[in-house]
Motif scaffolding. Structure first.
Motif, mmCIF file in Angstrom:
data_model
loop_
_atom_site.group_PDB
_atom_site.id
_atom_site.type_symbol
_atom_site.label_atom_id
_atom_site.label_comp_id
_atom_site.label_asym_id
_atom_site.label_seq_id
_atom_site.Cartn_x
_atom_site.Cartn_y
_atom_site.Cartn_z
ATOM 1 N N LEU A 198 8.787 -41.486 3.291
ATOM 2 C CA LEU A 198 7.826 -42.581 3.177
ATOM 3 C C LEU A 198 7.704 -43.386 4.468
ATOM 4 O O LEU A 198 6.807 -44.228 4.595
ATOM 5 C CB LEU A 198 8.236 -43.513 2.027
ATOM 6 C CG LEU A 198 8.265 -42.875 0.627
ATOM 7 C CD1 LEU A 198 8.879 -43.847 -0.372
ATOM 8 C CD2 LEU A 198 6.870 -42.470 0.195
ATOM 9 N N GLU A 199 8.649 -43.172 5.412
ATOM 10 C CA GLU A 199 8.644 -43.891 6.688
ATOM 11 C C GLU A 199 8.548 -45.404 6.457
ATOM 12 O O GLU A 199 7.667 -46.088 6.969
ATOM 13 C CB GLU A 199 7.490 -43.403 7.571
ATOM 14 C CG GLU A 199 7.611 -41.926 7.937
ATOM 15 C CD GLU A 199 6.481 -41.454 8.843
ATOM 16 O OE1 GLU A 199 5.501 -42.205 9.024
ATOM 17 O OE2 GLU A 199 6.580 -40.324 9.379
ATOM 18 N N LEU A 200 9.493 -45.913 5.692
ATOM 19 C CA LEU A 200 9.476 -47.324 5.297
ATOM 20 C C LEU A 200 9.807 -48.241 6.473
ATOM 21 O O LEU A 200 10.526 -47.862 7.399
ATOM 22 C CB LEU A 200 10.483 -47.554 4.165
ATOM 23 C CG LEU A 200 10.222 -46.793 2.865
ATOM 24 C CD1 LEU A 200 11.366 -47.008 1.893
ATOM 25 C CD2 LEU A 200 8.899 -47.224 2.251
ATOM 26 N N GLU A 201 9.302 -49.458 6.380
ATOM 27 C CA GLU A 201 9.606 -50.504 7.342
ATOM 28 C C GLU A 201 9.994 -51.766 6.586
ATOM 29 O O GLU A 201 9.655 -51.934 5.408
ATOM 30 C CB GLU A 201 8.392 -50.783 8.241
ATOM 31 C CG GLU A 201 7.975 -49.605 9.105
ATOM 32 C CD GLU A 201 6.772 -49.933 9.969
ATOM 33 O OE1 GLU A 201 6.240 -51.059 9.847
ATOM 34 O OE2 GLU A 201 6.355 -49.075 10.769
ATOM 35 N N VAL A 202 10.716 -52.656 7.283
ATOM 36 C CA VAL A 202 11.093 -53.933 6.677
ATOM 37 C C VAL A 202 9.822 -54.686 6.260
ATOM 38 O O VAL A 202 8.860 -54.776 7.034
ATOM 39 C CB VAL A 202 11.907 -54.787 7.669
ATOM 40 C CG1 VAL A 202 12.151 -56.183 7.105
ATOM 41 C CG2 VAL A 202 13.231 -54.102 7.977
ATOM 42 N N GLY A 203 9.817 -55.199 5.028
ATOM 43 C CA GLY A 203 8.662 -55.928 4.521
ATOM 44 C C GLY A 203 7.766 -55.105 3.627
ATOM 45 O O GLY A 203 6.889 -55.658 2.933
ATOM 46 N N ASP A 204 7.948 -53.777 3.591
ATOM 47 C CA ASP A 204 7.134 -52.932 2.716
ATOM 48 C C ASP A 204 7.404 -53.261 1.248
ATOM 49 O O ASP A 204 8.562 -53.435 0.841
ATOM 50 C CB ASP A 204 7.438 -51.449 2.967
ATOM 51 C CG ASP A 204 6.773 -50.928 4.229
ATOM 52 O OD1 ASP A 204 5.864 -51.608 4.733
ATOM 53 O OD2 ASP A 204 7.159 -49.841 4.705
ATOM 54 N N VAL A 205 6.331 -53.340 0.467
ATOM 55 C CA VAL A 205 6.436 -53.604 -0.970
ATOM 56 C C VAL A 205 6.284 -52.278 -1.705
ATOM 57 O O VAL A 205 5.299 -51.552 -1.499
ATOM 58 C CB VAL A 205 5.354 -54.598 -1.439
ATOM 59 C CG1 VAL A 205 5.482 -54.842 -2.938
ATOM 60 C CG2 VAL A 205 5.470 -55.908 -0.667
ATOM 61 N N LEU A 206 7.247 -51.965 -2.569
ATOM 62 C CA LEU A 206 7.250 -50.694 -3.271
ATOM 63 C C LEU A 206 7.166 -50.897 -4.781
ATOM 64 O O LEU A 206 7.663 -51.891 -5.314
ATOM 65 C CB LEU A 206 8.540 -49.911 -2.968
ATOM 66 C CG LEU A 206 8.899 -49.659 -1.504
ATOM 67 C CD1 LEU A 206 10.212 -48.901 -1.430
ATOM 68 C CD2 LEU A 206 7.797 -48.881 -0.811
ATOM 69 N N THR A 207 6.530 -49.947 -5.451
ATOM 70 C CA THR A 207 6.611 -49.836 -6.907
ATOM 71 C C THR A 207 7.141 -48.445 -7.213
ATOM 72 O O THR A 207 6.820 -47.487 -6.506
ATOM 73 C CB THR A 207 5.242 -50.037 -7.586
ATOM 74 O OG1 THR A 207 4.325 -49.046 -7.101
ATOM 75 C CG2 THR A 207 4.693 -51.430 -7.318
ATOM 76 N N PHE A 208 7.947 -48.330 -8.267
ATOM 77 C CA PHE A 208 8.560 -47.047 -8.586
ATOM 78 C C PHE A 208 9.189 -47.115 -9.974
ATOM 79 O O PHE A 208 9.208 -48.176 -10.616
ATOM 80 C CB PHE A 208 9.638 -46.698 -7.547
ATOM 81 C CG PHE A 208 10.612 -47.816 -7.293
ATOM 82 C CD1 PHE A 208 11.743 -47.986 -8.064
ATOM 83 C CD2 PHE A 208 10.376 -48.727 -6.254
ATOM 84 C CE1 PHE A 208 12.637 -49.016 -7.822
ATOM 85 C CE2 PHE A 208 11.261 -49.763 -6.013
ATOM 86 C CZ PHE A 208 12.391 -49.909 -6.793
#
Length: 285
Positions: free
Chosen positions: A247-257
């Motif tokens: 997903l190549e996440l970064e600080v501040g990303d909002v996720l739903t799962f």
């Protein structure tokens, strides 16, 4: 045929699919970090040498395997890892030990006696030089045992990796109290998977005493269960697995799962909950 030495778990967390199982085996050092498929594992204790299947785990220190007769058995992951070596030497079991191992355990036998029978091979096959670091007591253990049938194995009912361990229980208790002060309300976690939302707070690493490499983890803030009922969790963490890295996440990303929440403290951090096996992950734009 049943094996009297088997230590069957009262409760355990099943590993329902290959992806979850591979991730857990990598965490234990049974598979390399680049492994994409499972291999056959062998149980070589108590005079046996046969294929076994990893079906789940009780906690970070107790894997659950299943032998050919479908009996389930609790074993320390490092001990199971030792058994996979081709040079692993299984000590021949004497007639007296065979008779003792095949004796059905009755109510008059103490838990310590049962442990002594199941751990006898481990004592002889692992040298005193295989030290487990003294900060093993800081491992991710569910202090209240809400998801652990053995509650951190206080009575030694796990076929274990034997080696001198530093530290005492008194060193653990103050840390548990410190963690409890970070939350004012006890949260009753659902048993199964639930819909959730979380914000990526930071990426970090924690020691893995079953591997030469540290584990990569993600710490989240603003974690909340959205369905079936809304529950604010606060901070939680998860493994930075291959699935998450895609997903190549970064600080501040909002996720739903969708995931299962368990009470499992992050090593050397005051984050008390773990997000287990997230799926259907979506990054909010």
């Amino acid at each position: 045929m049943t094996y009297a030495f088997m230590i069957e778990p009262q409760h355990y967390i099943p590993l329902d699919n290959d992806e979850e199982l591979i991730e857990k085996c990598q965490e234990w050092g049974l598979l390399s970090g680049k492994a994409t498929k499972l291999k056959t594992f062998y149980y070589k204790g108590n005079g046996l040498n046969m294929p076994c299947t990893i079906v789940g785990y009780v906690d970070h220190m107790a894997a659950v395997i299943q032998l050919d007769n479908e009996q389930k058995h609790c074993i320390h992951p490092s001990y199971l890892k030792e058994m996979q070596a081709s040079s692993y030497n299984v000590r021949p079991v004497t007639g007296a030990e065979t008779d003792k191992a095949n004796e059905p355990l009755n109510a008059s036998q103490t838990e310590d006696t049962a442990h002594a029978v199941t751990a006898s091979v481990a004592v002889d096959t692992i040298s005193d030089s295989d030290d487990i670091p003294s900060d093993l007591n800081d491992m991710d253990i569910d202090a209240e045992g809400s998801h652990s049938g053995l509650k951190g194995d206080p009575d030694g009912l796990v076929e274990e990796y034997v080696g001198p361990q530093g530290g005492t229980s008194s060193e653990v208790k103050p840390k548990a109290k410190t963690a409890s002060k970070t939350k004012s309300v006890k949260i009753d976690l659902p048993e199964g998977k639930v819909k959730m939302t979380a914000v990526v707070k930071e990426f970090t690493t924690v020691p893995n005493h079953f591997s030469d490499n540290d584990d990569e983890v993600i710490v989240y803030e603003g974690v909340a269960i959205t369905e079936p009922d809304h529950v604010d969790i606060g901070e939680a963490w998860s493994s930075h697995s291959a699935t998450m890295k895609k997903l190549e996440l970064e600080v501040g990303d909002v996720l739903t799962f969708e995931a299962k929440m368990i009470k499992k403290k992050l090593t050397r951090n005051p984050v008390p909950y773990k997000i287990n096996n997230p799926s259907k992950i979506q990054k909010q734009v």
